[in-house]
Design an enzyme around this catalytic site. Structure first.
Site, PDB file in Angstrom:
ATOM      1  N   PHE A 146       3.550   8.530  -8.364  1.00  0.00           N
ATOM      2  CA  PHE A 146       2.613   8.861  -7.295  1.00  0.00           C
ATOM      3  C   PHE A 146       3.436   9.235  -6.072  1.00  0.00           C
ATOM      4  O   PHE A 146       3.954   8.371  -5.368  1.00  0.00           O
ATOM      5  CB  PHE A 146       1.664   7.714  -6.956  1.00  0.00           C
ATOM      6  CG  PHE A 146       0.633   8.126  -5.930  1.00  0.00           C
ATOM      7  CD1 PHE A 146      -0.506   8.805  -6.318  1.00  0.00           C
ATOM      8  CD2 PHE A 146       0.827   7.881  -4.586  1.00  0.00           C
ATOM      9  CE1 PHE A 146      -1.441   9.220  -5.378  1.00  0.00           C
ATOM     10  CE2 PHE A 146      -0.096   8.288  -3.642  1.00  0.00           C
ATOM     11  CZ  PHE A 146      -1.232   8.964  -4.031  1.00  0.00           C
ATOM     12  N   ASP A 231      12.098   8.006  -3.663  1.00  0.00           N
ATOM     13  CA  ASP A 231      10.856   7.946  -2.899  1.00  0.00           C
ATOM     14  C   ASP A 231      10.578   6.473  -2.589  1.00  0.00           C
ATOM     15  O   ASP A 231      10.088   5.723  -3.434  1.00  0.00           O
ATOM     16  CB  ASP A 231       9.721   8.553  -3.724  1.00  0.00           C
ATOM     17  CG  ASP A 231       8.379   8.500  -3.003  1.00  0.00           C
ATOM     18  OD1 ASP A 231       8.236   7.703  -2.055  1.00  0.00           O
ATOM     19  OD2 ASP A 231       7.455   9.233  -3.407  1.00  0.00           O
ATOM     20  N   LYS A 260       4.987   5.325   5.593  1.00  0.00           N
ATOM     21  CA  LYS A 260       4.191   4.103   5.645  1.00  0.00           C
ATOM     22  C   LYS A 260       4.717   3.086   6.653  1.00  0.00           C
ATOM     23  O   LYS A 260       4.558   3.277   7.845  1.00  0.00           O
ATOM     24  CB  LYS A 260       4.032   3.517   4.241  1.00  0.00           C
ATOM     25  CG  LYS A 260       3.143   4.375   3.333  1.00  0.00           C
ATOM     26  CD  LYS A 260       2.716   3.661   2.094  1.00  0.00           C
ATOM     27  CE  LYS A 260       1.852   4.557   1.205  1.00  0.00           C
ATOM     28  NZ  LYS A 260       0.527   4.841   1.771  1.00  0.00           N
TER      29      LYS A 260
END
Length: 405
Positions: A146, A231, A260
């Protein structure tokens, strides 16, 4: 009509239905806790065990982060565009360079933007530095990934729903099984410019590769002049008990993708790499109106310092280990596995459990614990990294009641 009912009606009438939220309307928040009505009464108080998919590692309303935001707003300078310079961006680039052990920083706004930027940089590095023939660059991707929601990214997703109805997709990607070193070796060819992977997969259900894989993958990439891209959007800034999940194997990737928790609740992201990679970008090659804006940069600068100064990775490791140990004491006919690293925990349910959604709804309604299902049958737990033992114990009581029922 309650405020929740009013909000639900407006959302049903006017908002695109691309989410299925729990029936909770958050109006106030502090630390690990949120309230659904003003006044912060216990009847409306919930423990947030999602923390915006890991965007609030520092917790809600952290005084240092709020202070940084207010100070920057008071200057009247929140966005300047990259046509000019701004001090917070310069300071943030320096801090990220030091934290990551890299030379150059590219600031964007969201995780998906940072992934797209990393893809662009990797491809251009492949053409301009490695010497791959034009339009032949290949990037190897892990299955069950994802990395975001853009067309390019969903094009290499292995989740059918993320792809359904959105094609045609961009070429240039090859998917291999997650954590499979043999498959990585076999996939690399003369056109391979990068291997991009998550050192821990959150959306897939809090999954980690076999021990030693990250180090092996890094070495394979080095041997073949391929960039190793990590990532760390969800797994970064202490979530797994280390600053970055790659740190568990002492791996420093060629390129970090960050977002984030980097912003402490505000939208900002980054690609961090050494100059021999990032120097392929020239003025005009890539940009963003809001990327590196002084407001989010000032907030992110303080948010990262909070992670370091308050030793949030260490607390994540300690409280995460305790949380997982206590969960494993719960004997449940519905649980297949409890797993996790730091304060990133997945509860995989059996088929007879009937899906994770009903458990999340029961946790919310009956025990005031907020978490979210992923991949239908997994409950994902990711509270702010400031959580205390007392708060973990409070949560365990609710999980035990729900999973044992």
């Amino acid at each position: 009509m309650t405020e929740l009912e009013r909000v639900q009606q407006l959302m049903d009438k006017y908002a695109a239905r691309n989410y299925a939220p729990l029936p909770v309307n958050i109006v106030e928040a502090q630390g690990c806790w949120v309230w659904t009505e003003p006044g912060r009464q216990d009847a409306h108080k919930y423990l947030d065990c999602l923390s915006s998919y890991g965007a609030l590692n520092q917790g809600y309303n952290h005084p240092r982060i709020v202070g940084a935001a207010l100070r920057q707003i008071a200057t009247g300078v929140t966005v300047t565009s990259r046509a000019f310079l701004n001090s917070p961006m310069a300071d943030l680039c320096q801090l990220l360079s030091q934290v990551c052990g890299k030379e150059k920083v590219l600031l964007m706004n969201t995780g998906a933007e940072a992934v797209e930027s990393a893809i662009k940089v990797a491809r251009k590095w492949g053409y301009k530095v490695k010497g791959v023939a034009d339009n032949q660059a290949k990037i190897i991707i892990s299955a069950d990934n994802f990395h975001g929601r853009t067309i390019a990214i969903v094009g290499f997703s292995t989740e059918a729903q993320y792809r359904d109805g959105f094609g045609p997709f961009a070429p240039g990607f090859e998917i291999i099984p997650y954590g499979d070193i043999k498959a990585l070796k076999n996939a690399i060819d003369e056109n391979t410019v990068a291997f991009m992977t998550e050192p821990g997969q959150g959306e897939a259900g809090v999954i980690f590769p076999p021990e030693g894989f990250l180090k092996q993958a890094y070495n394979v990439c080095k041997d073949n002049n391929v960039l190793f891209i990590a990532d760390c959007i969800q797994s970064g800034f202490g979530r797994t008990g280390k600053m970055f999940a790659c740190d568990w194997e002492n791996v420093t990737p060629d390129m970090y993708i960050l977002a984030k928790a980097m912003g402490g609740g505000y939208p900002i992201s980054a690609v961090v790499a050494d100059d021999n990679v990032m120097s392929v970008l020239k003025p005009g090659d890539h940009g963003s109106t809001f990327g590196g804006n002084p407001f989010c940069s000032a907030v992110a600068l303080e948010a990262i310092k909070v992670v370091i100064d308050e030793k949030l990775p260490e607390n994540s490791q300690k409280m995460g280990q305790y949380f997982l140990e206590e969960l494993r004491k719960i004997k449940s006919p519905y649980v297949k596995e409890y797993r996790g690293k730091g304060l990133w925990i997945g509860i995989e349910l059996t088929e007879k459990a009937g899906g994770a959604r009903r458990f999340c709804e029961k946790l919310q309604k009956e025990h005031h614990i907020l978490c979210k299902e992923t991949h239908h049958h997994i409950i994902r737990i990711a509270p702010p990294l400031i959580i205390t033992k007392q708060e973990v114990d409070w949560a365990i009581t609710g999980f035990k009641a729900v999973l044992s029922a």
